[in-house]
Design an enzyme around this catalytic site. Sequence first.
Site, PDB file in Angstrom:
ATOM      1  N   LYS A  13       0.777  -1.149  -0.012  1.00  0.00           N
ATOM      2  CA  LYS A  13       0.064  -0.256  -0.106  1.00  0.00           C
ATOM      3  C   LYS A  13       0.867   1.234  -0.095  1.00  0.00           C
ATOM      4  CE  LYS A  13      -0.770   0.036   4.970  1.00  0.00           C
ATOM      5  NZ  LYS A  13       0.024  -0.932   5.326  1.00  0.00           N
ATOM      6  N   ARG A  88      -5.598   3.016  11.703  1.00  0.00           N
ATOM      7  CA  ARG A  88      -5.366   1.525  11.733  1.00  0.00           C
ATOM      8  C   ARG A  88      -6.032   0.887  12.825  1.00  0.00           C
ATOM      9  NH1 ARG A  88       0.330   1.280   9.980  1.00  0.00           N
ATOM     10  NH2 ARG A  88       1.126  -0.711  10.016  1.00  0.00           N
ATOM     11  N   ARG A 127      12.461  -7.710   2.206  1.00  0.00           N
ATOM     12  CA  ARG A 127      12.203  -6.406   2.077  1.00  0.00           C
ATOM     13  C   ARG A 127      13.662  -5.905   2.690  1.00  0.00           C
ATOM     14  NH1 ARG A 127       7.106  -2.745   3.032  1.00  0.00           N
ATOM     15  NH2 ARG A 127       7.378  -2.949   5.306  1.00  0.00           N
ATOM     16  N   ARG A 160      14.672  -4.500   8.417  1.00  0.00           N
ATOM     17  CA  ARG A 160      14.184  -3.682   9.501  1.00  0.00           C
ATOM     18  C   ARG A 160      13.850  -4.637  10.626  1.00  0.00           C
ATOM     19  NH1 ARG A 160       9.614   0.324   6.873  1.00  0.00           N
ATOM     20  NH2 ARG A 160       8.427  -1.231   8.051  1.00  0.00           N
ATOM     21  N   ARG A 171       2.679  -8.766  13.551  1.00  0.00           N
ATOM     22  CA  ARG A 171       2.077  -7.708  12.882  1.00  0.00           C
ATOM     23  C   ARG A 171       0.761  -8.246  12.276  1.00  0.00           C
ATOM     24  NH1 ARG A 171       6.315  -4.430   9.430  1.00  0.00           N
ATOM     25  NH2 ARG A 171       4.885  -2.972   9.563  1.00  0.00           N
TER      26      ARG A 171
HETATM   27  P1  AMP Z   1       3.855   0.799   8.783  1.00  0.00           P
HETATM   28  O1  AMP Z   1       5.282   1.457   8.112  1.00  0.00           O
HETATM   29  O2  AMP Z   1       2.800   1.537   8.459  1.00  0.00           O
HETATM   30  O3  AMP Z   1       4.032  -0.755   8.589  1.00  0.00           O
HETATM   31  O4  AMP Z   1       4.127   1.004  10.420  1.00  0.00           O
HETATM   32  C1  AMP Z   1       5.118   0.471  11.236  1.00  0.00           C
HETATM   33  C2  AMP Z   1       4.813   0.290  12.612  1.00  0.00           C
HETATM   34  O5  AMP Z   1       4.510   1.805  13.035  1.00  0.00           O
HETATM   35  C3  AMP Z   1       3.555  -0.474  12.899  1.00  0.00           C
HETATM   36  O6  AMP Z   1       3.767  -1.829  13.055  1.00  0.00           O
HETATM   37  C4  AMP Z   1       2.983   0.372  14.311  1.00  0.00           C
HETATM   38  O7  AMP Z   1       3.734  -0.314  15.125  1.00  0.00           O
HETATM   39  C5  AMP Z   1       3.366   1.703  14.121  1.00  0.00           C
HETATM   40  N1  AMP Z   1       2.068   2.560  13.420  1.00  0.00           N
HETATM   41  C6  AMP Z   1       2.039   2.941  12.257  1.00  0.00           C
HETATM   42  N2  AMP Z   1       1.055   3.469  12.072  1.00  0.00           N
HETATM   43  C7  AMP Z   1       0.324   3.331  13.055  1.00  0.00           C
HETATM   44  C8  AMP Z   1      -1.058   3.868  13.587  1.00  0.00           C
HETATM   45  N3  AMP Z   1      -1.951   4.545  12.546  1.00  0.00           N
HETATM   46  N4  AMP Z   1      -1.482   3.487  14.956  1.00  0.00           N
HETATM   47  C9  AMP Z   1      -0.559   2.554  15.577  1.00  0.00           C
HETATM   48  N5  AMP Z   1       0.659   2.350  15.113  1.00  0.00           N
HETATM   49  C10 AMP Z   1       1.068   2.764  14.020  1.00  0.00           C
END
Ligand code: AMP
Length: 214
Positions: A13, A88, A127, A160, A171
């Site tokens: 996404k 989220r 990744r 990462r 996750r």
């Molecule tokens: P992402 O890069 O969007 O996959 O985000 C990486 C991590 O950041 C996630 O696994 C969460 O720990 C945190 N995170 C990102 N966006 C949110 C959100 N909207 N609410 C809560 N945690 C978030």
Amino acid sequence: MKVIMLGAPGAGKGTQAKKIAAKYGVPHISTGDILRENIKNKTQLGLKAKVYMDQGLLVADDLVLELVVARFKLSDCKNGYVLDGFPRTIPQATALDAKLDKKNDKIEYAIDVYVADEVIVNRMAGRRACLNCGRTYHVDTLKPKLEGICDYCDTNLVLRDDDKPETVIKRLEVYHEQTKPLLEYYEKKGILHRVDGTESIDNIYKEIIHILEA
Ligand code: AMP
């Protein structure tokens, strides 16, 4: 144009969100990127968030909301945005709607990039990320020009912490429990569209543009 990108972690996404934002001249707002930037800069918020992120857990709603509200105030958001990784949870979605509602505004499209869990675990293991500029690559499908080095800032690429298989499984669990209910939430509002995330990046992009321009 106000668009939300939904989908499991690793569904692609973010890649699509960046392309759509560039096409329509609106910012791509990724809460994950904002949080990682805070971690890199060792801010108070970054230090708090890292503990959760490294375990594959979500950061508290109020912390994330604070970040997003501050981001919306910047002038580049006046014509809209593409939200990636936010909302989220249902409380985040209702808080966002309440905020927009006050201004007689609303989200126009929620696009779910759908990919099965087992495909995601394999994808994430391949990744590679640049911790300096945040760009991501893949060892098979999105290789940098020089192996292991970011095309844009010459930094070494790494797996990462939150992309490690054990964290990805966590996750995905969190996604199914806390984020997937958003599909029904936006479906009820009549703005949910689903695209097949196993298609090529170009095909997914074309499909999304088709939806946005229908
Ligand atoms: P992402 O890069 O969007 O996959 O985000 C990486 C991590 O950041 C996630 O696994 C969460 O720990 C945190 N995170 C990102 N966006 C949110 C959100 N909207 N609410 C809560 N945690 C978030």
